[in-house]
Design an enzyme around this catalytic site. Structure first.
Site, PDB file in Angstrom:
ATOM      1  N   LYS A 182      26.312  37.570  19.183  1.00 56.35           N
ATOM      2  CA  LYS A 182      25.458  38.552  19.271  1.00 56.35           C
ATOM      3  C   LYS A 182      24.941  38.865  20.614  1.00 56.35           C
ATOM      4  O   LYS A 182      24.474  37.854  21.266  1.00 56.35           O
ATOM      5  CB  LYS A 182      24.254  38.595  18.279  1.00 56.35           C
ATOM      6  N   TYR A 184      20.959  31.308  19.069  1.00 52.86           N
ATOM      7  CA  TYR A 184      21.145  30.249  18.168  1.00 52.86           C
ATOM      8  C   TYR A 184      21.084  29.223  19.305  1.00 52.86           C
ATOM      9  O   TYR A 184      20.994  27.945  18.641  1.00 52.86           O
ATOM     10  CB  TYR A 184      22.187  30.523  17.160  1.00 52.86           C
ATOM     11  N   ASP A 224      29.890  32.992  12.314  1.00 58.64           N
ATOM     12  CA  ASP A 224      28.988  34.145  12.561  1.00 58.64           C
ATOM     13  C   ASP A 224      27.990  33.029  13.590  1.00 58.64           C
ATOM     14  O   ASP A 224      27.230  32.283  12.891  1.00 58.64           O
ATOM     15  CB  ASP A 224      28.396  34.662  11.607  1.00 58.64           C
ATOM     16  N   HIS A 231      21.993  42.465  18.541  1.00 57.93           N
ATOM     17  CA  HIS A 231      21.560  41.415  17.413  1.00 57.93           C
ATOM     18  C   HIS A 231      19.983  42.156  16.728  1.00 57.93           C
ATOM     19  O   HIS A 231      19.874  42.022  15.638  1.00 57.93           O
ATOM     20  CB  HIS A 231      20.832  40.313  18.136  1.00 57.93           C
TER      21      HIS A 231
END
Length: 296
Positions: free
Chosen positions: A57, A28, A23, A90
């Site tokens: 996401k 990120y 994931d 998200h």
């Protein structure tokens, strides 16, 4: 946030240990490293692409429908993959579109935007039709927001999942029941408590893994409190994410399939719920689509 190089190393360790569900997210900023690690593991024969379930996401700055596909294509390019297994919204809250990850005004306040996420959803459906993602879902949505998508006219695909913060201090019982009733998988993040990044989480938050009841149950089973917290979710039908960059803990997090919690254990862990949320998204508390004003 962790050094990017660690994300690649952790991905390789995770795959070697046996993890297949990876994931990540545009937010990120580690998809190049994760993608490189995945491709290496495919190249060396450890796994095939179809063995891996990769989630990315759609970040808050790309919720406008015309920005959705380019955002996914950007993630795919970074990853070096031609499709993802799951693409999720998200957060239901949009931020000002542009290259800034978290756009802020001169006073340091995050600049929000208003985008109807039902329009965003249609753009995700098109990504699925184009073969860029196998499945589509959402994250950080409450049950009313899920209903808005489920009840929208011309819905082509339902969200397959809702990824939310979920752990013994916030067990999401009502949201889980709702999701099960709609055939939506609840995916738990911060299942071990939280990363405690001061940008998102208040400093005085409780340490879940130090909880005495969790520790007593762990001792009884000769397991770690983290393994108990993960096993708890599996037994209630929740798909659970475990974040770690430490090789020993990545291994430990995978060793949750060879023991079972008793009904008494489960009841005791249920009793820890205090509806405590680590990530409150307080910057958006006045936004039309702020998800946490609802009970669930």
């Amino acid at each position: 946030m962790v050094p990017k190089s660690m994300a690649g190393a952790a991905t390789k360790v995770a795959i070697d240990v046996g993890f297949r569900h990876i994931d990540s997210a545009y937010l990120y900023q580690n998809e190049e490293e994760v993608g490189k690690a995945l491709r290496e593991k495919i190249r060396d024969g450890t796994v095939k692409r179809e063995d891996i379930f990769y989630t990315t996401k759609l970040w808050a700055t790309f919720l406008r429908p015309e920005l959705v596909r380019p955002a996914l294509e950007r993630s795919l390019k970074k990853l070096g993959l031609d499709y993802v297994d799951l693409f999720i919204i998200h957060v239901p809250i949009a931020m000002k579109p542009g290259e800034e990850l978290v756009p802020k005004d001169a006073g340091g306040k995050i600049i929000l935007d208003t985008v109807d996420f039902c329009d965003t959803w249609e753009a995700l459906e098109k990504c699925k039709d184009a073969g860029l993602t196998k499945s589509i879902g959402v994250s950080n949505f409450n049950h009313k927001q899920l209903e808005m998508i489920l009840n929208k006219p011309r819905l082509k695909y339902k969200p397959v999942c809702n990824q939310v913060e979920c752990h013994p201090y916030l067990n999401q019982r009502k949201l889980l029941e709702f999701c099960k009733s709609q055939d939506i998988v609840l995916v738990a993040y911060s299942a071990l408590g939280s990363h405690r990044d001061p940008n998102w989480v208040e400093r005085d938050s409780p340490y879940l893994l130090e909880d005495p009841i969790l520790n007593a149950i762990a001792k009884k089973h000769n397991r770690s409190p983290g393994q108990i917290a993960l096993r708890y979710q599996l037994q209630r039908g929740v798909v659970v994410l475990a974040k770690s960059f430490n090789e020993k803990r990545i291994q430990e997090n995978f060793q949750v399939f060879d023991f079972e919690l008793t009904p008494e254990d489960m009841k005791a862990i249920d009793g820890l719920n205090r509806n405590f949320r680590y990530e409150k998204l307080l910057f958006a508390v006045d936004h039309l689509y702020y998800p946490y004003s609802e009970e669930y």
